[in-house]
Write an enzyme that holds these catalytic residues in place. Structure first.
Site, PDB file in Angstrom:
ATOM      1  N   GLY A 217       0.825  -1.199   0.000  1.00  0.00           N
ATOM      2  CA  GLY A 217       0.000   0.000   0.000  1.00  0.00           C
ATOM      3  C   GLY A 217       0.860   1.250   0.000  1.00  0.00           C
ATOM      4  O   GLY A 217       1.959   1.292  -0.564  1.00  0.00           O
ATOM      5  N   SER A 218       0.393   2.269   0.689  1.00  0.00           N
ATOM      6  CA  SER A 218       1.016   3.595   0.567  1.00  0.00           C
ATOM      7  C   SER A 218       2.383   3.717   1.212  1.00  0.00           C
ATOM      8  O   SER A 218       3.089   4.706   0.955  1.00  0.00           O
ATOM      9  CB  SER A 218       0.080   4.659   1.152  1.00  0.00           C
ATOM     10  N   VAL A 219       2.806   2.757   2.052  1.00  0.00           N
ATOM     11  CA  VAL A 219       4.178   2.869   2.558  1.00  0.00           C
ATOM     12  C   VAL A 219       5.186   2.714   1.413  1.00  0.00           C
ATOM     13  O   VAL A 219       6.330   3.179   1.522  1.00  0.00           O
ATOM     14  CB  VAL A 219       4.465   1.837   3.680  1.00  0.00           C
TER      15      VAL A 219
END
Length: 484
Positions: A217-219
């Site tokens: 995801g956004s990491v």
């Protein structure tokens, strides 16, 4: 000599020759295979009767061998067993399984060539053979904070000293009690093992370094940002699309922002602000402009594609090849087929914290002989330079802003500047998303880098899960290290 006596003597001679040949074959030709047979109880008892070395956290044995009065001679016991279960693994009459018990079995059992001279000395002095002690790099306080934070939820947490690569914590939930698999009641041990292998939550899998792997995801946007800043065409102030969605080529399906709202009133954002608010359209556009090769090469510099031994083998994280434009946009925000281990994302955070240098992760600090001599000690080693010190400083400033002004506010620590990034990773329709958080602290003089994932803990399409669920766990882990 008459014929009957002669025939009898020949038969007796043949039988003696057959006995000699069979004994020779058993003792010299087939010995190794016979000793290795899993049903050879004599060999198993001989192995189990040797005092196995301890596994230490600090100066505390978390795995040790206790003398008994039964035929097994020693019982393997595990202090705070569930807390360290995926670090230690377990050792039973049937052998070493998982963790350091399996990875360092030769040292712990005393069979390693590194202990050859010690075994020779024991032979002449009559001392009882004993395995070596394994001293880990774990910080007990950080390990406990990670486990307490995860609680009954499934997931994993890893902490690394960014300066050395030493693993300070490695927790995978659900855990298990290795004491239930190390007893001398073999029927009960087998029953307990079968129950664990059939458990659908897979408690024997170390999610921190393996298993099915996770979409980040956004990491993963930190990796995309690193590629952009390293490209030389972008700075933290570069303008990017910041609308509610990004139109993609080759498809009628756009890439929406996580909340379906514009990332800014103006419809554009800077690269820094895009990371602070975790703007999907901005990073999707960025990924398509950078190209698949640049994204994969940047990920590889952080360790993607490698299979390090810590000494347990870590499953390689990956960015898929042969990406078309929509797939590339999705990959740039950590979706599509990007897959990672939590330890890999901890390495990303640690690399940025360490001025762009990723250190090889390791779990064993030293190997100590029964006479307390140090047989070997791990020396920190550089794995790669993921980014330049200048790019690392820019990324640090951007990640500090995520914690101070963006989605990572719940990772704040009074008096300590924290750098971090939230993530919410979708992994199938009709399921909740995984909540992620990566971070390091103090931002300007990092002592600890952390990655936390909590499975199925966030609403799909929301960026609040990583900040609300995973960030507080990371904060507790960082506090445990920094307040010692």
């Amino acid at each position: 000599m008459n014929a009957p006596v002669r025939r009898l003597s020949l038969l007796v001679g043949f039988l003696f020759a057959a006995l000699l040949v069979s004994t020779t074959l058993i003792q010299y030709v087939f010995a190794a295979d016979l000793n290795a047979r899993p049903d050879n109880r004599r060999t198993l008892l001989a192995t189990y009767a040797r005092e196995r070395g301890d596994i230490l956290v600090g100066q505390t044995p978390v795995a040790t061998s206790v003398p008994t009065q039964d035929e097994f001679k020693f019982l393997r016991t595990y202090e705070k067993g569930p807390l360290y279960s995926h670090v230690t693994g377990f050792y039973s009459f049937y052998g070493a399984v998982g963790g350091l018990e399996q990875a360092e079995d030769a040292l712990l059992s005393g069979a390693s060539d590194k202990l050859f001279y010690r075994r020779v000395s024991d032979l002449f002095t009559g001392r009882r053979a004993q395995g070596a002690t394994i001293e880990t790099t774990l910080d007990a306080a950080v390990q406990k904070a990670a486990s307490d934070g995860l609680g009954d939820r499934r997931g994993a947490a890893v902490a690394i000293d960014p300066r050395t690569g030493a693993i300070l914590a490695m927790v995978s939930h659900p855990d298990f009690d290795p004491n239930r698999l190390a007893g001398h009641d073999l029927a009960t041990v087998d029953k307990n093992y079968q129950a664990l292998t059939k458990d659908p939550s897979r408690p024997l899998v170390n999610r921190a370094i393996g298993g099915d792997l996770y979409p980040p995801g956004s990491v993963f946007k930190v990796v995309t940002a690193a590629a952009a800043l390293s490209d030389g065409s972008y700075t933290p102030d570069s303008e990017l699309p910041g609308g509610a969605q990004l139109d993609l080529p080759l498809t009628d399906t756009p890439l929406p922002n996580h909340d379906n709202q514009p990332c800014s009133p103006s419809g554009t954002v800077t690269l820094k602000q895009a990371l602070v608010v975790s703007c999907n359209p901005a990073f999707g556009e960025l990924g398509m402009k950078l190209g698949a090769d640049a994204l994969r090469e940047q990920a590889a510099k952080f360790g993607f594609g490698d299979s390090p031994s810590i000494p347990m083998r870590v499953t390689p994280s990956s960015v898929p090849a042969e990406l078309n434009a929509p797939q590339l946009a999705q990959s740039a925000i950590g979706q599509y087929d990007v897959r990672v281990t939590p330890i890999q994302m901890a390495m990303v955070a640690a690399g940025i914290a360490n001025q762009g240098v990723v250190m090889s992760p390791y779990l064993v600090q030293s190997v100590i002989g029964s006479d307390l001599s140090v047989i070997e000690a791990t020396q920190p080693a550089q794995l790669s330079e993921a980014v330049t010190p200048e790019v690392a400083a820019q990324l640090t400033d951007m990640m500090v802003a995520v914690v101070e002004n963006g989605t990572g506010r719940q990772a704040r620590i009074d008096g300590v500047q924290v750098a971090g990034k939230t993530g919410t990773a979708e992994h199938g329709s009709g399921t909740k998303a995984h909540a992620w958080f990566i971070s390091f602290a103090p931002a300007k003089d990092p002592k600890i880098a952390v990655a936390v994932i909590v499975e199925d803990a966030a609403a799909a399409g929301s960026e609040t899960g990583g900040g609300a669920v995973a960030a507080p766990i990371a904060r507790s882990m960082m506090q445990a290290r920094l307040t010692r």
